[in-house]
Design a protein around this motif. Structure first.
Motif, PDB file in Angstrom:
ATOM      1  N   SER A   1      -4.024  -0.418   0.144  1.00  0.00           N
ATOM      2  CA  SER A   1      -5.517  -1.097   0.208  1.00  0.00           C
ATOM      3  C   SER A   1      -5.593  -1.613   1.585  1.00  0.00           C
ATOM      4  O   SER A   1      -6.840  -1.486   2.377  1.00  0.00           O
ATOM      5  N   LEU A   2      -4.797  -2.382   2.181  1.00  0.00           N
ATOM      6  CA  LEU A   2      -4.993  -3.251   3.333  1.00  0.00           C
ATOM      7  C   LEU A   2      -4.714  -2.398   4.569  1.00  0.00           C
ATOM      8  O   LEU A   2      -5.340  -2.448   5.624  1.00  0.00           O
TER       9      LEU A   2
ATOM     10  N   GLN B   1      -8.301  -0.888   4.863  1.00  0.00           N
ATOM     11  CA  GLN B   1      -9.113  -1.743   5.623  1.00  0.00           C
ATOM     12  C   GLN B   1      -8.468  -2.037   7.231  1.00  0.00           C
ATOM     13  O   GLN B   1      -9.648  -2.254   7.971  1.00  0.00           O
ATOM     14  N   TRP B   2      -7.544  -1.799   7.475  1.00  0.00           N
ATOM     15  CA  TRP B   2      -7.044  -1.972   8.822  1.00  0.00           C
ATOM     16  C   TRP B   2      -7.891  -0.672   9.615  1.00  0.00           C
ATOM     17  O   TRP B   2      -8.463  -0.726  10.774  1.00  0.00           O
TER      18      TRP B   2
ATOM     19  N   TRP C   1       0.495 -10.765   3.640  1.00  0.00           N
ATOM     20  CA  TRP C   1       0.156 -10.497   2.264  1.00  0.00           C
ATOM     21  C   TRP C   1       1.369 -10.121   1.414  1.00  0.00           C
ATOM     22  O   TRP C   1       1.293  -9.732   0.420  1.00  0.00           O
TER      23      TRP C   1
ATOM     24  N   PHE D   1      -2.019  -9.172   8.159  1.00  0.00           N
ATOM     25  CA  PHE D   1      -1.285  -8.618   7.248  1.00  0.00           C
ATOM     26  C   PHE D   1      -0.500  -9.524   6.364  1.00  0.00           C
ATOM     27  O   PHE D   1       0.465  -9.251   5.988  1.00  0.00           O
TER      28      PHE D   1
ATOM     29  N   LYS E   1      -1.445  -2.297  -3.390  1.00  0.00           N
ATOM     30  CA  LYS E   1      -1.830  -3.272  -2.301  1.00  0.00           C
ATOM     31  C   LYS E   1      -0.905  -2.445  -1.011  1.00  0.00           C
ATOM     32  O   LYS E   1      -1.427  -2.581   0.101  1.00  0.00           O
TER      33      LYS E   1
ATOM     34  N   PHE F   1      -6.587 -10.278  -0.819  1.00  0.00           N
ATOM     35  CA  PHE F   1      -5.504 -10.382   0.126  1.00  0.00           C
ATOM     36  C   PHE F   1      -6.145 -10.742   1.231  1.00  0.00           C
ATOM     37  O   PHE F   1      -7.220 -10.134   2.037  1.00  0.00           O
ATOM     38  N   ASP F   2      -5.623 -11.762   2.246  1.00  0.00           N
ATOM     39  CA  ASP F   2      -6.038 -12.040   3.631  1.00  0.00           C
ATOM     40  C   ASP F   2      -5.434 -11.063   4.591  1.00  0.00           C
ATOM     41  O   ASP F   2      -4.361 -11.441   4.908  1.00  0.00           O
ATOM     42  N   TYR F   3      -6.076  -9.920   4.862  1.00  0.00           N
ATOM     43  CA  TYR F   3      -5.527  -9.235   5.702  1.00  0.00           C
ATOM     44  C   TYR F   3      -5.703  -9.347   7.346  1.00  0.00           C
ATOM     45  O   TYR F   3      -5.144  -8.821   8.201  1.00  0.00           O
ATOM     46  N   ARG F   4      -6.837 -10.341   7.471  1.00  0.00           N
ATOM     47  CA  ARG F   4      -7.181 -10.602   8.873  1.00  0.00           C
ATOM     48  C   ARG F   4      -5.960 -11.331   9.707  1.00  0.00           C
ATOM     49  O   ARG F   4      -5.938 -11.052  11.091  1.00  0.00           O
TER      50      ARG F   4
ATOM     51  N   LEU G   1      -7.437  -6.688  -5.130  1.00  0.00           N
ATOM     52  CA  LEU G   1      -7.120  -6.500  -3.739  1.00  0.00           C
ATOM     53  C   LEU G   1      -7.842  -6.885  -2.724  1.00  0.00           C
ATOM     54  O   LEU G   1      -7.416  -7.366  -1.856  1.00  0.00           O
TER      55      LEU G   1
END
Length: 490
Positions: free
Chosen positions: A286-287, A290-291, A57, A55, A283, A49-52, A46
């Motif tokens: 998970s992001l 993070q957000w 992804w 999102f 997924k 994944f580039d959430y920056r 996980l």
């Protein structure tokens, strides 16, 4: 006989390639990364994944290496499989393998020179590796092509603005001038005024205004969606009765999800018993976490200590509940279906039968409340939000995820985006913000990303085949089709 044998052999090879191709499509579009091989799922992946970048992804679905292998196999047998090449090129773009992606786009364009979306994907990929002049020629060709229905998207992709707020403003201007967002401007003509008065008996459930127009009628079911000129809310009218809603969500509504949910939650329980961390929603959340952490979730958890309580309203199979338990929360859920409640209790979760407004929770009982793909199903969202405010502690947090009708995917879909048979309300950024702020909440964060959570449109979107560079740009300007809202009780 030898010729027949060779023909049969060639036919078998083609059929095998077709099977591989279909399997690849299934892998690419699979919404759960461990559907097929739960034991092989590694949570550490996980972190890749580039959430920056907003999102970016959403095309990471299924077993990607296997999907690439399947597509390679299909193309080796039949080089003219255009869709296979597009899917493969899009996957390679997702993995930042731009040169081989460009080769597959070029091969596909030789077979299907009139596929305009293919040209668009090719152009943005060229631009990504610095070949701006080549990309510009394709953009210009698309913009002047009378068959191109997305010239506005070409304009958006060519904007090079570092400030995201300024970029969002420019994109909205493009959409308003070139596409007009197909929203009815009802105050402009006498006939539009007259039409609004014909529907004056319908009042907006959000703002109470009576200038309401019929926006969409489902041709198969005659289900009607209305639009409020005052606040921009889309909603179903007439609303189903409480009896009809109860019947909908109690007669096997969750049955298709139970077997896989039990498999996932059983693994989660086994891992939890050994002290390991297993993410039951993969997924999907998970992001999101993070957000939320970027907006101060961890600090909030530290402030309220180890007795923190959360409530998941419309908890379904309790995947999100398990995520909060992983984080040390005392978590419980609310659902309307006896079937799903029995399942959740058997899996060890505390779940009560709703609706929320009838449960009489004590005031200020919870530190956190969540509604993920729930608020659009509720017969009275305002009443539910007011009840959430009542049961949250001071400075308590609320997380909502819902489809966003103020989005580019919805614009691409047109009125068919409103054909979902389960949703009673279709919120956008403006209406969701209005609902929360007028009922005692302060918005801490709002994010819209490309998720295509509308079941009725996901297939059309997949067939469109936009690559991840385009998806990332849509995310960058905050105009994706899934809205995330993080709010605080004032």
């Amino acid at each position: 006989m030898a010729g027949l044998s060779n023909a049969m052999c060639n036919e078998k090879i083609v059929n095998t390639a077709t099977d591989h191709y279909q399997q690849a499509i299934k892998l690419i579009r699979e919404p759960i990364p461990f559907e097929q091989d739960i034991d092989g799922y590694i949570p550490e992946k996980l972190a890749q994944f580039d959430y920056r970048d907003g999102f970016a992804w959403t095309f990471y679905r299924g077993n990607i290496p296997a999907a690439i292998s399947e597509l390679d196999h299909a193309i080796a047998v039949n080089p003219n499989l255009v869709e296979a090449r597009i899917l493969l090129a899009n996957l390679l773009v997702t993995q930042k393998k731009f040169e081989p992606a460009i080769e597959h786009y070029q091969q596909a364009m030789r077979v299907a020179p009139d596929n305009l979306v293919l040209h668009l994907n090719y152009a943005v990929t060229l631009s990504q590796i610095g070949k701006e002049s080549e990309a510009a020629l394709i953009y210009q060709s698309l913009r002047t092509n009378p068959k191109c229905q997305f010239a506005w998207l070409v304009d958006m992709l060519q904007l090079d603005v570092k400030n995201h707020r300024e970029l969002e403003r420019l994109v909205l201007k493009i959409l308003e001038t070139k596409v007009k967002l197909d929203m009815p401007l009802l105050r402009q003509t006498f006939w539009q005024k007259l039409r609004a008065k014909l529907y004056a008996k319908v009042e907006c459930p959000l703002c109470g205004a009576s200038e309401i127009v019929q926006y969409y009628i489902n041709p198969k079911t005659n289900r009607q969606v209305f639009y409020c000129v005052e606040c921009g809310l889309y909603f179903v009218f007439p609303q189903p009765t409480e009896t009809e809603l109860t019947k909908k969500y109690t007669e096997g509504y969750f049955a298709p999800f139970l077997a896989n949910a039990e498999k996932i939650l059983t693994v989660w329980q086994e891992w939890s018993a050994t002290g390991k961390v297993f993410s039951p929603t993969g997924k999907q959340f998970s992001l999101v976490f993070q957000w939320l952490e970027s907006l101060g979730l961890q600090e909030y958890e530290s402030q309220i200590g180890c007795n923190r309580k959360m409530l998941d309203i419309g908890c379904a199979t309790c995947g999100l509940l398990a995520e909060f338990i992983n984080r040390g929360w005392v978590a419980e859920g609310v659902e309307v279906s006896p079937e799903i409640i029995a399942f959740n209790r058997r899996m060890g979760f505390k779940v009560v039968q709703g609706p929320l407004e009838q449960l009489s929770y004590s005031e200020q009982s919870f530190d956190f409340a969540t509604m993920t793909h729930v608020i659009e199903h509720l017969p009275n969202p305002k009443q539910t939000v007011q009840e959430v405010w009542r049961i949250l502690k001071p400075k308590g947090k609320l997380f909502i995820r819902t489809p966003n009708c103020d989005s580019i995917p919805r614009l691409i879909a047109g009125k068919d985006w409103f054909s979902d048979q389960d949703h009673l309300f279709f919120f956008g950024t403006r209406t969701l913000t209005k609902l929360l702020e007028e009922n005692g909440f302060r918005i801490l964060g709002l994010k819209n990303y490309v998720g295509i959570d509308m079941e009725t449109y996901s297939e059309v979107w997949n067939e469109l085949g936009l690559n991840d560079i385009i998806r990332a740009r849509i995310n960058q300007v905050n105009l994706g089709d899934v809205a995330l809202v993080y709010a605080e009780k004032m």
